[in-house]
Design a protein around this motif. Structure first.
Motif, PDB file in Angstrom:
ATOM      1  N   LEU A 243      24.588   7.260   9.485  1.00 59.17           N
ATOM      2  CA  LEU A 243      25.278   5.981   9.497  1.00 59.17           C
ATOM      3  C   LEU A 243      26.769   6.197   9.713  1.00 59.17           C
ATOM      4  CD1 LEU A 243      23.596   4.199   6.433  1.00 59.17           C
ATOM      5  CD2 LEU A 243      22.979   4.010   8.852  1.00 59.17           C
ATOM      6  N   GLN A 244      27.461   5.167  10.182  1.00 57.60           N
ATOM      7  CA  GLN A 244      28.913   5.206  10.296  1.00 57.60           C
ATOM      8  C   GLN A 244      29.500   5.515   8.919  1.00 57.60           C
ATOM      9  OE1 GLN A 244      30.676   5.044  13.077  1.00 57.60           O
ATOM     10  NE2 GLN A 244      28.885   4.632  14.357  1.00 57.60           N
ATOM     11  N   PRO A 245      30.674   6.137   8.873  1.00 57.48           N
ATOM     12  CA  PRO A 245      31.263   6.497   7.579  1.00 57.48           C
ATOM     13  C   PRO A 245      31.375   5.327   6.602  1.00 57.48           C
ATOM     14  CG  PRO A 245      32.442   7.578   9.338  1.00 57.48           C
ATOM     15  CD  PRO A 245      31.474   6.630   9.994  1.00 57.48           C
ATOM     16  N   ASP A 246      31.603   4.118   7.113  1.00 56.69           N
ATOM     17  CA  ASP A 246      31.721   2.962   6.230  1.00 56.69           C
ATOM     18  C   ASP A 246      30.382   2.277   5.976  1.00 56.69           C
ATOM     19  OD1 ASP A 246      31.196   1.681   8.617  1.00 56.69           O
ATOM     20  OD2 ASP A 246      33.072   0.528   8.647  1.00 56.69           O
ATOM     21  N   GLY A 247      29.298   2.829   6.537  1.00 58.08           N
ATOM     22  CA  GLY A 247      27.966   2.273   6.334  1.00 58.08           C
ATOM     23  C   GLY A 247      27.667   1.048   7.175  1.00 58.08           C
ATOM     24  N   SER A 248      28.547   0.719   8.131  1.00 58.57           N
ATOM     25  CA  SER A 248      28.417  -0.521   8.899  1.00 58.57           C
ATOM     26  C   SER A 248      27.308  -0.502   9.951  1.00 58.57           C
ATOM     27  CB  SER A 248      29.742  -0.859   9.587  1.00 58.57           C
ATOM     28  OG  SER A 248      30.080   0.154  10.522  1.00 58.57           O
ATOM     29  N   GLY A 249      26.801   0.650  10.299  1.00 57.98           N
ATOM     30  CA  GLY A 249      25.750   0.740  11.306  1.00 57.98           C
ATOM     31  C   GLY A 249      25.399   2.192  11.555  1.00 57.98           C
ATOM     32  N   ARG A 250      24.500   2.404  12.464  1.00 58.54           N
ATOM     33  CA  ARG A 250      24.058   3.764  12.780  1.00 58.54           C
ATOM     34  C   ARG A 250      25.118   4.511  13.588  1.00 58.54           C
ATOM     35  NH1 ARG A 250      17.840   4.639  13.231  1.00 58.54           N
ATOM     36  NH2 ARG A 250      17.130   3.302  11.556  1.00 58.54           N
ATOM     37  N   MET A 251      25.088   5.829  13.453  1.00 58.48           N
ATOM     38  CA  MET A 251      26.034   6.702  14.155  1.00 58.48           C
ATOM     39  C   MET A 251      25.241   7.637  15.062  1.00 58.48           C
ATOM     40  SD  MET A 251      28.755   9.256  12.389  1.00 58.48           S
ATOM     41  CE  MET A 251      30.111   9.932  13.296  1.00 58.48           C
ATOM     42  N   PRO A 252      25.589   7.714  16.343  1.00 55.30           N
ATOM     43  CA  PRO A 252      24.884   8.644  17.236  1.00 55.30           C
ATOM     44  C   PRO A 252      25.052  10.098  16.782  1.00 55.30           C
ATOM     45  CG  PRO A 252      26.231   7.100  18.481  1.00 55.30           C
ATOM     46  CD  PRO A 252      26.602   6.937  17.034  1.00 55.30           C
ATOM     47  N   ILE A 253      24.010  10.880  16.987  1.00 55.59           N
ATOM     48  CA  ILE A 253      24.094  12.312  16.668  1.00 55.59           C
ATOM     49  C   ILE A 253      24.978  12.966  17.720  1.00 55.59           C
ATOM     50  CG2 ILE A 253      22.812  14.460  16.386  1.00 55.59           C
ATOM     51  CD1 ILE A 253      20.315  12.708  15.767  1.00 55.59           C
ATOM     52  N   PRO A 254      26.028  13.685  17.299  1.00 56.45           N
ATOM     53  CA  PRO A 254      26.906  14.344  18.274  1.00 56.45           C
ATOM     54  C   PRO A 254      26.144  15.382  19.114  1.00 56.45           C
ATOM     55  CG  PRO A 254      27.924  14.292  16.097  1.00 56.45           C
ATOM     56  CD  PRO A 254      26.496  13.847  15.927  1.00 56.45           C
ATOM     57  N   THR A 255      26.595  15.562  20.345  1.00 54.98           N
ATOM     58  CA  THR A 255      25.940  16.485  21.274  1.00 54.98           C
ATOM     59  C   THR A 255      25.887  17.906  20.728  1.00 54.98           C
ATOM     60  OG1 THR A 255      26.643  15.118  23.124  1.00 54.98           O
ATOM     61  CG2 THR A 255      25.988  17.374  23.636  1.00 54.98           C
ATOM     62  N   TYR A 256      26.945  18.366  20.072  1.00 57.94           N
ATOM     63  CA  TYR A 256      26.928  19.745  19.556  1.00 57.94           C
ATOM     64  C   TYR A 256      25.840  19.932  18.498  1.00 57.94           C
ATOM     65  CZ  TYR A 256      29.529  18.403  15.322  1.00 57.94           C
ATOM     66  OH  TYR A 256      29.914  17.829  14.132  1.00 57.94           O
ATOM     67  N   ILE A 257      25.472  18.855  17.811  1.00 61.13           N
ATOM     68  CA  ILE A 257      24.391  18.936  16.822  1.00 61.13           C
ATOM     69  C   ILE A 257      23.038  18.984  17.535  1.00 61.13           C
ATOM     70  CG2 ILE A 257      23.240  17.768  14.905  1.00 61.13           C
ATOM     71  CD1 ILE A 257      26.016  18.895  14.201  1.00 61.13           C
ATOM     72  N   THR A 258      22.835  18.135  18.546  1.00 59.02           N
ATOM     73  CA  THR A 258      21.553  18.175  19.265  1.00 59.02           C
ATOM     74  C   THR A 258      21.389  19.507  19.987  1.00 59.02           C
ATOM     75  OG1 THR A 258      22.450  17.006  21.201  1.00 59.02           O
ATOM     76  CG2 THR A 258      21.374  15.668  19.498  1.00 59.02           C
ATOM     77  N   GLU A 259      22.493  20.095  20.454  1.00 58.24           N
ATOM     78  CA  GLU A 259      22.406  21.428  21.067  1.00 58.24           C
ATOM     79  C   GLU A 259      21.929  22.458  20.044  1.00 58.24           C
ATOM     80  OE1 GLU A 259      22.511  22.744  24.193  1.00 58.24           O
ATOM     81  OE2 GLU A 259      22.371  20.607  24.660  1.00 58.24           O
ATOM     82  N   HIS A 260      22.407  22.348  18.821  1.00 56.28           N
ATOM     83  CA  HIS A 260      21.939  23.240  17.752  1.00 56.28           C
ATOM     84  C   HIS A 260      20.438  23.032  17.532  1.00 56.28           C
ATOM     85  CE1 HIS A 260      22.172  25.591  13.993  1.00 56.28           C
ATOM     86  NE2 HIS A 260      21.203  24.781  13.621  1.00 56.28           N
ATOM     87  N   PHE A 261      20.007  21.776  17.509  1.00 61.44           N
ATOM     88  CA  PHE A 261      18.583  21.497  17.333  1.00 61.44           C
ATOM     89  C   PHE A 261      17.764  22.234  18.402  1.00 61.44           C
ATOM     90  CE2 PHE A 261      19.463  16.950  15.488  1.00 61.44           C
ATOM     91  CZ  PHE A 261      19.919  17.496  14.303  1.00 61.44           C
ATOM     92  N   HIS A 262      18.271  22.263  19.638  1.00 63.98           N
ATOM     93  CA  HIS A 262      17.556  22.920  20.738  1.00 63.98           C
ATOM     94  C   HIS A 262      17.637  24.439  20.642  1.00 63.98           C
ATOM     95  CE1 HIS A 262      16.922  19.121  22.702  1.00 63.98           C
ATOM     96  NE2 HIS A 262      18.205  18.891  22.806  1.00 63.98           N
ATOM     97  N   THR A 263      18.858  24.950  20.558  1.00 59.49           N
ATOM     98  CA  THR A 263      19.057  26.394  20.691  1.00 59.49           C
ATOM     99  C   THR A 263      18.711  27.183  19.437  1.00 59.49           C
ATOM    100  OG1 THR A 263      21.406  26.197  20.119  1.00 59.49           O
ATOM    101  CG2 THR A 263      20.836  26.103  22.463  1.00 59.49           C
TER     102      THR A 263
END
Length: 163
Positions: A132-152
């Protein structure tokens, strides 16, 4: 072998717990007396605390959150969780908690965790985590560097829409 507690375990250290194929992140700990119930085995709630400890370590290790910057880092919430208690645990047992991500979407991912001790899997937890966004106002996209970690590192297959 001396078991290092609450620090990432090497593949060989994971194998010492009976894990055949090491996971991207595992930490070890020992059952404490305070975690026992009147039947003298680990209380069910303790497993959830152990899994949480490992998830926080994973999130820090991967860079999802340092838990120090509430104004900029995502709120991390479990939307759904499923637990399997497979074999009881007792006082003073050393155990390893394994953690990995197995799939993701734009703002959420599925994490698997297992607890191993004495050569056997004792418990398993699968959960869907939403950023979620830091203030809880909505969802936050997963940053690309995190999805790259998920893959590699975690071995998650690339999504057709992420190529």
């Amino acid at each position: 072998m001396t078991t290092p507690y609450l620090t990432p375990l090497s593949p060989d250290q994971q194998r010492a717990f009976g894990v055949v194929e090491p996971w991207p992140l595992a930490i070890a700990d020992r059952v404490r007396f305070s975690e026992l119930d009147p039947l003298n085995h680990v209380n069910n709630v303790a497993y959830l605390v152990w899994f949480e400890t490992a998830r926080v370590t994973y999130f820090k290790h991967v860079g999802i959150s340092s838990y120090k910057d509430d104004d900029n880092e995502p709120r991390i919430v479990i939307r759904r969780g499923e637990m399997d208690w497979l074999q009881e645990m007792r006082a003073d047992e050393d155990y390893a908690i394994l953690s990995r991500v197995v799939s993701y979407r734009n703002t959420s991912f599925t994490m698997q965790q297992e607890i191993w001790a004495g050569g056997t899997k004792r418990a398993a937890f699968t959960c869907v985590i939403v950023l979620l966004q830091p203030d809880g106002s909505g969802r936050m996209p997963i940053p690309t560097y995190i999805t790259e970690h998920f893959h590699t590192v975690d071995g998650v297959e690339r999504r057709a829409d992420s190529a």
